[in-house]
Motif scaffolding. Structure first.
Motif, PDB file in Angstrom:
ATOM      1  N   SER A 155       1.549  -9.928  -0.224  1.00 12.53           N
ATOM      2  CA  SER A 155       1.227  -8.575  -0.666  1.00 12.53           C
ATOM      3  C   SER A 155       1.422  -8.469  -2.177  1.00 12.53           C
ATOM      4  N   HIS A 159       1.383  -5.501  -3.586  1.00 14.57           N
ATOM      5  CA  HIS A 159       1.861  -4.130  -3.831  1.00 14.57           C
ATOM      6  C   HIS A 159       3.088  -4.223  -4.745  1.00 14.57           C
ATOM      7  N   GLU A 171       5.818  -2.626  -5.010  1.00 12.85           N
ATOM      8  CA  GLU A 171       7.126  -2.549  -4.348  1.00 12.85           C
ATOM      9  C   GLU A 171       7.468  -3.874  -3.663  1.00 12.85           C
ATOM     10  N   LYS A 172       6.480  -4.520  -3.074  1.00 10.38           N
ATOM     11  CA  LYS A 172       6.710  -5.827  -2.454  1.00 10.38           C
ATOM     12  C   LYS A 172       7.019  -6.875  -3.515  1.00 10.38           C
ATOM     13  N   LYS A 225      10.653  -7.234  -4.568  1.00  8.02           N
ATOM     14  CA  LYS A 225      11.450  -8.114  -3.714  1.00  8.02           C
ATOM     15  C   LYS A 225      11.160  -9.576  -4.024  1.00  8.02           C
ATOM     16  N   GLU A 235      -3.222 -11.552  -3.504  1.00  7.19           N
ATOM     17  CA  GLU A 235      -3.058 -11.650  -2.062  1.00  7.19           C
ATOM     18  C   GLU A 235      -3.956 -12.734  -1.488  1.00  7.19           C
TER      19      GLU A 235
END
Length: 296
Positions: free
Chosen positions: A187, A189, A191-192, A195, A231
């Motif tokens: 991903s 994204h 926010e991903k 991590k 991706e």
């Protein structure tokens, strides 16, 4: 700009690579770069502090074989960067037949990446999407940079030789240089990707590559370092990220501890595990709470 040393000057012999003693930008094969294990890389620095010096030393002495799970990422890199192992289509519906197995084995033996038809189409579509992206296409423009250059330099406080392999080295220019690194991911994204920075140590890689560019005079001021994250599933979305200042400071501090550990272990010849002391260990917090209520 530091002179690029050609591959034939640093090729590996049967006894291993000739150690590099002079800082510089080197043009060498990926396998040759990874064989210079006396020089500390970003991934090595992460292993030193996230596992232990013993784990680091074992992995250096026992390099991992090529894994099939890396094929898509390696193939996408080849198409995006224009450099790397040959991609070879093994066009069988099933790869468990004798003929298919023979072609796959032949490809791997020759250093190529074998791909099924679906994977072949996938990585070409990924590269096409990247070439249409307004930012990523400019960052990897073949007219304005060179793929896969290996950087070697000395860490001044410890004297440790460090190394980094840039996906892309932009051509020299005035002003701030922007150096991209290509990542495939599940991903893209934002926010991903937060991590992913922590999981894969991108903030340490950022600091390593910035340190290399500064030490070798590649840019006339601090280089910008960005990750081009794509991706691996349609529509192959791309997000370009830059690690923020706080994460960079943490990455630099982690690298500094790793360098000091590496220097000490190299000097003493001792690569310890997690601890040489007796370590007091408690129950997990949830189990301690549960059993304290029941038994204490």
């Amino acid at each position: 700009m530091t002179t690029v040393v050609q591959a034939d000057a640093v090729s590996a012999s049967a006894a291993g690579p000739v150690p590099i003693t002079e800082p510089g930008i080197y043009n060498m094969a990926n396998e040759t770069y990874h064989s210079h294990r006396y020089a500390l890389s970003s991934s090595g620095a992460r292993k030193l502090i996230e596992a232990s010096p013993a784990h680091f030393r074992y992995e250096q002495d026992h390099p991992q074989p090529v894994k099939k799970v890396w094929d898509i990422g390696n193939a996408a890199h080849r198409l995006v960067l224009g450099n790397g192992p040959e991609l070879r289509l093994v066009d069988y519906e099933r790869w468990d037949t004798k003929d298919a197995k023979a072609e796959v084995a032949e490809a791997r033996a020759e250093g190529a990446v074998p791909l099924k038809r679906a994977d072949w189409d996938q990585v070409h579509e990924m590269a096409d999407v990247l070439r249409r992206h307004p930012v990523a296409s400019l960052l990897f423009d073949p007219e304005h940079g060179t793929p896969e250059r290996s950087l070697f330099w000395h860490d001044a406080p410890t004297g440790v030789m460090r190394r980094a392999r840039l996906d892309w080295l932009p051509n020299p220019r005035t002003g701030r240089l922007i150096i991209p690194d290509y990542k495939t991911c599940r991903s893209a994204h934002p926010e991903k990707l937060q991590k992913a920075i922590e999981e894969f140590g991108y903030h340490q890689q950022d600091d390593t590559y910035r340190s290399a560019c500064h030490a070798l005079g590649i840019a006339d001021q601090d280089a910008a370092f960005v990750f081009v994250c794509q991706e691996k599933t349609p529509p192959y979305v791309i997000t370009v990220i830059e690690v923020n200042a706080t994460a960079r400071r943490i990455g630099a501090a982690r690298n500094r501890r790793a360098l000091e550990t590496f220097a000490h272990c190299t000097a003493t010849g001792y690569w310890p595990g997690y601890s040489d002391d007796v370590v007091p260990v408690a129950l997990p917090g949830w189990a301690e709470t549960r059993d304290s209520l029941e038994y204490l």
